[in-house]
Design a protein around this motif. Structure first.
Motif, PDB file in Angstrom:
ATOM      1  N   ALA B 158      11.067   9.428   0.092  1.00  0.00           N
ATOM      2  CA  ALA B 158      11.008   8.228  -0.606  1.00  0.00           C
ATOM      3  C   ALA B 158      10.600   8.479  -2.112  1.00  0.00           C
ATOM      4  N   ALA B 159       9.711   9.351  -2.430  1.00  0.00           N
ATOM      5  CA  ALA B 159       9.160   9.299  -3.995  1.00  0.00           C
ATOM      6  C   ALA B 159      10.187  10.234  -4.626  1.00  0.00           C
ATOM      7  N   SER B 160      11.061  11.230  -4.083  1.00  0.00           N
ATOM      8  CA  SER B 160      11.995  11.956  -4.724  1.00  0.00           C
ATOM      9  C   SER B 160      13.092  11.058  -5.023  1.00  0.00           C
ATOM     10  N   ALA B 161      13.380   9.991  -4.049  1.00  0.00           N
ATOM     11  CA  ALA B 161      14.674   9.216  -4.227  1.00  0.00           C
ATOM     12  C   ALA B 161      14.282   8.042  -5.250  1.00  0.00           C
ATOM     13  N   CYS B 166      16.883   5.340  -7.237  1.00  0.00           N
ATOM     14  CA  CYS B 166      17.436   4.488  -6.048  1.00  0.00           C
ATOM     15  C   CYS B 166      16.195   3.619  -5.729  1.00  0.00           C
ATOM     16  N   ALA B 167      16.795   2.321  -5.428  1.00  0.00           N
ATOM     17  CA  ALA B 167      16.075   1.445  -4.687  1.00  0.00           C
ATOM     18  C   ALA B 167      15.456   2.015  -3.245  1.00  0.00           C
ATOM     19  N   VAL B 168      14.110   1.989  -2.975  1.00  0.00           N
ATOM     20  CA  VAL B 168      13.578   2.674  -1.667  1.00  0.00           C
ATOM     21  C   VAL B 168      12.871   1.546  -1.059  1.00  0.00           C
ATOM     22  N   SER B 169      13.104   1.665   0.406  1.00  0.00           N
ATOM     23  CA  SER B 169      12.271   0.945   1.256  1.00  0.00           C
ATOM     24  C   SER B 169      11.715   1.944   2.204  1.00  0.00           C
ATOM     25  N   VAL B 170      10.257   1.868   2.690  1.00  0.00           N
ATOM     26  CA  VAL B 170       9.819   2.524   3.897  1.00  0.00           C
ATOM     27  C   VAL B 170       9.203   1.778   4.920  1.00  0.00           C
ATOM     28  N   HIS B 197       5.119   2.660  -7.788  1.00  0.00           N
ATOM     29  CA  HIS B 197       6.406   3.107  -8.333  1.00  0.00           C
ATOM     30  C   HIS B 197       7.509   2.468  -7.735  1.00  0.00           C
ATOM     31  N   GLY B 198       7.022   1.130  -7.402  1.00  0.00           N
ATOM     32  CA  GLY B 198       8.428   0.164  -6.810  1.00  0.00           C
ATOM     33  C   GLY B 198       8.959   0.464  -5.585  1.00  0.00           C
ATOM     34  N   VAL B 199       8.277   1.253  -4.519  1.00  0.00           N
ATOM     35  CA  VAL B 199       8.734   1.316  -3.264  1.00  0.00           C
ATOM     36  C   VAL B 199       8.346   0.050  -2.493  1.00  0.00           C
TER      37      VAL B 199
END
Ligand SMILES: Cc1cc2nc3c(=O)[nH]c(=O)nc-3n(C[C@H](O)[C@H](O)[C@H](O)COP(=O)(O)OP(=O)(O)OC[C@H]3O[C@@H](n4cnc5c(N)ncnc54)[C@H](O)[C@@H]3O)c2cc1C
Lengths: 102, 403
Positions: B158-161, B166-170, B197-199
């Motif tokens: 998630a952090a790398s993407a 990238c827009a990232v959801s976890v 960081h916007g996750v």
């Protein structure tokens, strides 16, 4: 051409408390040990990390990420996972200031 | 005497190296299914995805290393069967190879999601260099990425993407991040880090299904959330590669069961690294299967010593780490949530937290951006001295003074 660079006042450098500095493109860790002041390349040869942020004891500096150990006097890689030594640089003290030759 | 090692990953490499170091005459054959010489996996979810230089952290050894040490490394070679009575292995190509000692260093594979829609080719996992390079290529198009699992590998991906834009959801089923390895207070800091960081972080959100959408995307149906994505990575743990061992009649229970030096239930056959479940002195001899670089680094040397009839090396305090958004987290021992967590804040983003048992003995530690405390913490944990929590909480007092 290796030049001498002033890096610290001698009094600022406490025993076994590494100072990390940047000289041009070179990252250097300067450490005072019982028998003198030593300078080695600050970047671990395993993966990128600054050795000056690591644990210092018995003349050895330990990488803060994966605990590879380096000899501060010789630059030798002493333990896994590092295989490759780090460079050493000459130091001198003049008029109360510490200089490193890079 | 010939030792055959199945699996040319970190543990297989370490076992071969240790054998050679201890015995100049040993015959060593290292068989690996992958096309690459042995590599360490930690950089896959970090430097490899980010496209930064992994240094010597990926291929630890130069290509000539194996020949120089007379380690016969055969890549692209899958072992299909073990014949214990005949003391031989059989490769997928049908070659039979005899051994005096056999080491299974087959590691694990990524666990796959088992929910409706998980078979979609846009649902990926990360275990091998190919997986990492494939994922990196897809991330270049800046897809909306949904990561399933808020454990170490999921959060690193998630952090790398996110760092790649990238827009990232976890989605994490538990109510906190990294629940298996850090106390809630640390998980909460990491939740704040990722959100900062916007996750788009969804806790207590078990994934139920993945559905294709009319616009060509994917919809993740979770408890209380519907998340749109173009790509899914599941980071939900590993499954030990035990099929060969089981077929050969070796005792297996979520890992190949061994003693402290890797001896399996069949004499002459050993297991090393992440595939092994062995009694761990740190947990009073409880059988553990640990998914960590440290185990693949050091336990194979104990196996090599057993093969040569030597005793075990000294015990180690368990240790692993993760790097996310430039933060380095190290976990030592077992900072179980039931313990008292003493936090030594050494700056806004720098922390050492030590977990004390009821008697005041350190059982575990968590370091955020503070690797310099790893060795003192390791010694505190190994030493078992009773510590004063209030004094320990004062970050102004160096940790060494408690040793
Ligand atoms: C993406 C990722 C990031 C990680 N990051 C960290 C981290 O930051 N910190 C940390 O402490 N740990 C980390 N880990 C965990 C650590 O890398 C693993 O625990 C370690 O790789 C285990 O090593 P191993 O040699 O036991 O298994 P593996 O590395 O999986 O090696 C097993 C090898 O055996 C081969 N094999 C299997 N079956 C056969 C067969 N029948 N014939 C021939 N070959 C076979 C496989 O192809 C594989 O190459 C990470 C893991 C992953 C996947």
């Amino acid at each position: 051409m290796a030049d001498w660079h002033r890096v610290a006042a001698e009094a600022e450098l406490k025993p076994e408390t590494p100072l990390g500095i940047r000289i041009g493109d070179v990252q250097v860790a300067v450490v005072r040990l019982a028998d003198g002041i030593f300078a080695i390349n600050d970047v671990c040869t395993h993966e990128f990390a600054l050795l000056s942020e690591g644990f210092c004891e018995d003349g050895k500096l330990e990488c803060p990420l994966h605990q590879a150990c380096f000899d501060i006097r010789t630059g030798r890689a002493l333990s896994e996972p590092a295989e490759v030594d780090v460079a050493t640089y000459p130091t001198k003290v003049e008029n109360g200031a510490v200089f490193v030759q890079v | 005497m010939r030792t055959v090692i199945i699996g040319a990953g970190q543990a297989g490499r370490r076992c071969a190296e240790a054998l050679r170091e201890l015995d100049a005459a040993a015959g060593i054959l290292l068989l690996g299914e992958e096309a690459h010489p042995p590599y360490d996996r930690p950089p896959l979810s970090k430097a490899v995805l980010l496209g930064t230089d992994p240094g010597n952290g990926l291929f630890v050894r130069a290509a000539e290393f194996y020949a120089e040490r007379r380690i016969d490394l055969r890549l692209g070679t899958r072992v299909a069967a073990i014949h214990p009575a005949a003391r031989a292995v059989e490769t997928a190509a049908g070659e039979r190879i005899g051994w005096d000692h056999l080491v299974l260093a087959t590691g694990a594979r990524a666990r796959r999601l088992r929910i409706p829609g998980a078979e979609d080719p846009r649902v990926l996992t990360l275990r091998t260099l190919e997986d990492a390079e494939g994922l990196k290529a897809r991330l270049a198009a800046r897809p909306r990425l949904a990561v399933v699992g808020g454990g170490l590998i999921g959060l690193e991906v998630a952090a790398s993407a996110r760092q790649l834009g990238c827009a990232v959801s976890v989605l994490e089923a538990a109510d906190r991040l990294m629940a298996r390895c850090v106390p809630p207070a640390i998980g909460a800091r990491y939740a704040a880090l990722h959100r900062g960081h916007g996750v788009d972080l969804h806790l207590s959100c078990a994934l139920r299904a993945i559905e294709p959408t009319p616009d060509g995307g994917l919809l993740l149906i979770g408890d209380g959330a519907r998340i749109a994505a173009d790509l899914v990575v599941a980071g939900i743990g590993g499954v030990p590669e035990t099929a060969l061992a089981e077929a050969a009649g070796i005792a297996v229970q979520d890992g190949i069961l061994t003693d402290a030096q890797g001896r399996t239930s069949i004499p002459g056959i050993f297991a090393a690294g992440e595939v092994a479940r062995f009694p761990h002195p740190f947990w009073g001899g409880r059988a553990m299967r640990l998914e960590a670089w440290q185990v693949a680094q050091t336990q194979p040397a104990a196996v090599a010593r057993a093969i040569l009839g030597m005793d075990a090396p000294p015990d180690e305090v368990p240790w692993h780490w993760t790097d996310q958004f430039g933060w380095n987290l190290q976990v030592l021992g077992d900072p179980d949530p039931s313990l008292t967590l003493v936090q030594r804040a050494e700056g806004e983003h720098r922390l050492t937290a030590i977990a004390l048992d009821a008697a005041g003995r350190a059982r575990g530690a968590v370091l955020i951006n503070n690797g310099r405390d790893a060795t003192p913490c390791r010694r505190l944990i190994a030493g078992g001295k009773v510590l004063d929590a209030a004094a320990l909480a004062d970050a102004g007092t160096p940790l060494r003074s408690f040793l």
